[in-house]
Motif scaffolding. Structure first.
Motif, mmCIF file in Angstrom:
data_model
loop_
_atom_site.group_PDB
_atom_site.id
_atom_site.type_symbol
_atom_site.label_atom_id
_atom_site.label_comp_id
_atom_site.label_asym_id
_atom_site.label_seq_id
_atom_site.Cartn_x
_atom_site.Cartn_y
_atom_site.Cartn_z
ATOM 1 N N ALA A 308 0.852 -1.191 0.000
ATOM 2 C CA ALA A 308 0.000 0.000 0.000
ATOM 3 C C ALA A 308 0.888 1.242 0.000
ATOM 4 O O ALA A 308 1.814 1.352 0.801
ATOM 5 C CB ALA A 308 -0.922 -0.010 1.218
ATOM 6 N N ARG A 309 0.609 2.168 -0.895
ATOM 7 C CA ARG A 309 1.458 3.346 -1.064
ATOM 8 C C ARG A 309 0.762 4.604 -0.568
ATOM 9 O O ARG A 309 -0.475 4.717 -0.638
ATOM 10 C CB ARG A 309 1.829 3.538 -2.542
ATOM 11 N N ASP A 310 1.575 5.554 -0.108
ATOM 12 C CA ASP A 310 1.046 6.862 0.235
ATOM 13 C C ASP A 310 1.152 7.786 -0.971
ATOM 14 O O ASP A 310 1.504 7.348 -2.085
ATOM 15 C CB ASP A 310 1.769 7.439 1.450
ATOM 16 N N HIS A 311 0.864 9.069 -0.791
ATOM 17 C CA HIS A 311 0.871 10.009 -1.915
ATOM 18 C C HIS A 311 2.268 10.172 -2.508
ATOM 19 O O HIS A 311 2.414 10.550 -3.675
ATOM 20 C CB HIS A 311 0.344 11.368 -1.453
ATOM 21 N N ALA A 312 3.306 9.864 -1.723
ATOM 22 C CA ALA A 312 4.681 9.975 -2.216
ATOM 23 C C ALA A 312 5.192 8.672 -2.817
ATOM 24 O O ALA A 312 6.339 8.610 -3.258
ATOM 25 C CB ALA A 312 5.609 10.425 -1.089
ATOM 26 N N GLY A 313 4.360 7.635 -2.830
ATOM 27 C CA GLY A 313 4.751 6.360 -3.403
ATOM 28 C C GLY A 313 5.478 5.439 -2.447
ATOM 29 O O GLY A 313 6.000 4.402 -2.867
ATOM 30 N N LYS A 314 5.510 5.769 -1.151
ATOM 31 C CA LYS A 314 6.202 4.923 -0.183
ATOM 32 C C LYS A 314 5.289 3.802 0.287
ATOM 33 O O LYS A 314 4.098 3.997 0.519
ATOM 34 C CB LYS A 314 6.662 5.765 1.011
ATOM 35 N N PHE A 315 5.875 2.603 0.447
ATOM 36 C CA PHE A 315 5.131 1.456 0.913
ATOM 37 C C PHE A 315 4.774 1.599 2.393
ATOM 38 O O PHE A 315 5.455 2.302 3.151
ATOM 39 C CB PHE A 315 5.920 0.166 0.702
ATOM 40 N N PHE A 316 3.714 0.899 2.765
ATOM 41 C CA PHE A 316 3.315 0.882 4.169
ATOM 42 C C PHE A 316 4.377 0.134 4.987
ATOM 43 O O PHE A 316 4.690 -1.027 4.688
ATOM 44 C CB PHE A 316 1.959 0.186 4.312
ATOM 45 N N PRO A 317 4.937 0.748 6.014
ATOM 46 C CA PRO A 317 6.027 0.110 6.788
ATOM 47 C C PRO A 317 5.470 -0.919 7.764
ATOM 48 O O PRO A 317 5.436 -0.696 8.973
ATOM 49 C CB PRO A 317 6.669 1.298 7.509
ATOM 50 N N LEU A 318 5.088 -2.069 7.260
ATOM 51 C CA LEU A 318 4.380 -3.048 8.079
ATOM 52 C C LEU A 318 5.202 -3.564 9.265
ATOM 53 O O LEU A 318 4.685 -3.593 10.391
ATOM 54 C CB LEU A 318 3.912 -4.212 7.207
#
Length: 371
Positions: A308-318
């Motif tokens: 899952a990405r945020d608006h900046a394209g970073k993955f969710f840090p699970l």
């Protein structure tokens, strides 16, 4: 049918009820402007817009009634202002109202068909992803499923948990692809697992049967866009009496385990091939064994969670997120994961999401809770 669909309309926090009043608000606004402004402006010519708007959200009879009211309003206006072109505007109101009534009828027919399709989809989801038992022996299990599309009911992500003579066996996976073909492949995998989990004494026996099922399904139902189906899957087995958990990971995202206050990513010691790819990269399957004692919690998930990405394209840090959680109950953990995923992605999901939280409560703890 119109009245039935009218009652079925959901209220999305009152927003839909407010939207249904918009044709009335528009009519009142146009009438007020027509009476309060000079006749040269002729706001009355906008009256046909009211029944046109009503067709998008009202049944046929209320739409016709609003058109009749607008026609009456136009006639009343003609007594106060002359040279308004009453006959032309009235003709436009009648024509638009008739067209709006027909459009409302067609819309209601389509909504009825969509409603029936959703009933079928809900029934299919209950068969494919039936509610899991919240507790099997000393193991607590909770599930989370989120569709990427708001109106979707089922997809290619799947999971199952079954209590067997060999222990509690859990499956989670993801069929590559979209649409009904992915749903069909997921259904075939789950159906096979429900049988094999009871029969096979070892996880390798289960995965061999799953491999055969996906291969046969891919051959029987070829997809033009995807010549062969394949699926990632993760099988977990908690033997009767607990103490450890066996995991067989077939190309699936590694689960997380909270053990003795620490969170660890359970990467497989040796990679096992995804389902339906054994013929290409080999059929060697490796089972890892890790400790699983009372109080431990296991989080299984599909790649829709970790990617899952945020608006900046970073993955969710699970993994980091898991380390920051101190929730003992699986339901609380998944509810928090749901909220944080939506917050991270801005409310938009690019992929389906499935997750399972499995907790070992222990014999003593289970007796206390039941008491």
């Amino acid at each position: 049918m119109s009245a039935r669909l009218w009652r079925r309309r959901p209220a999305y926090s009152g927003r839909w009820e407010a939207a249904r009043l918009s044709p009335v608000v528009l009519t009142v606004l146009i009438a007020a402007l027509a009476f309060s402004t000079p006749r040269e402006i002729a706001f009355s010519r906008l009256l046909p817009a009211a029944p046109a708007l009503a067709a998008a959200m009202w049944p046929v009879i209320p739409t016709i009634a609003l058109g009749a009211f607008c026609l009456l309003l136009m006639i009343v206006l003609s007594f106060f202002h002359t040279d308004l072109g009453t006959q032309y505007t009235s003709a436009a109101i009648i024509a638009v109202t008739l067209a709006a009534a027909y459009g409302s009828h067609v819309r209601l027919q389509r909504e009825e068909i969509l409603f029936q399709v959703r009933l079928v989809a809900d029934a299919a989801q209950k068969v494919l992803l039936r509610p899991l038992p919240r507790r099997i022996e000393d193991i607590e299990i909770e599930s989370l499923y989120l569709a990427a599309q708001e109106q979707a009911r089922i997809g290619g992500d799947f999971y199952e948990a079954i209590g067997t003579p060999h222990g509690v066996r859990v499956l989670i996976g993801d069929v590559r692809g979209k649409g009904l073909s992915a749903v069909g492949a997921a259904s075939a995998v789950i159906s096979c697992f429900r049988e094999a989990a009871y029969d096979e004494p070892d996880l390798r026996g289960i995965v061999h049967r799953l491999e055969t099922t996906v291969t046969r399904h891919s051959a029987a139902f070829p997809d033009h866009d995807q010549p062969e189906h394949f699926a990632t899957a993760l099988l977990a087995e908690i033997p009767l009496g607990g103490g450890r958990i066996r995991i067989l990971n077939c190309g699936h995202p590694p689960p997380l385990i909270a053990h003795c206050g620490k969170v660890r990513v359970l990467e497989p010691a040796i990679a096992s091939p995804p389902l339906n790819l054994a013929a290409l990269i080999g059929d060697r399957y490796w089972v890892d064994t890790v400790a699983f004692v009372p109080g431990d919690q296991l989080l299984l998930y599909t790649d829709g969670v970790s990617e899952a990405r945020d608006h900046a394209g970073k993955f969710f840090p699970l993994p980091d997120w898991m380390r920051g959680q101190h929730l003992e109950q699986p339901r609380e953990l998944l509810d928090q994961l749901h909220r944080d995923l939506l917050q991270h992605s801005g409310g938009r999901l690019d992929d389906d999401i499935a997750a399972l939280a499995v907790r070992c409560s222990g014999v003593e703890e289970g007796r206390e809770s039941s008491a």
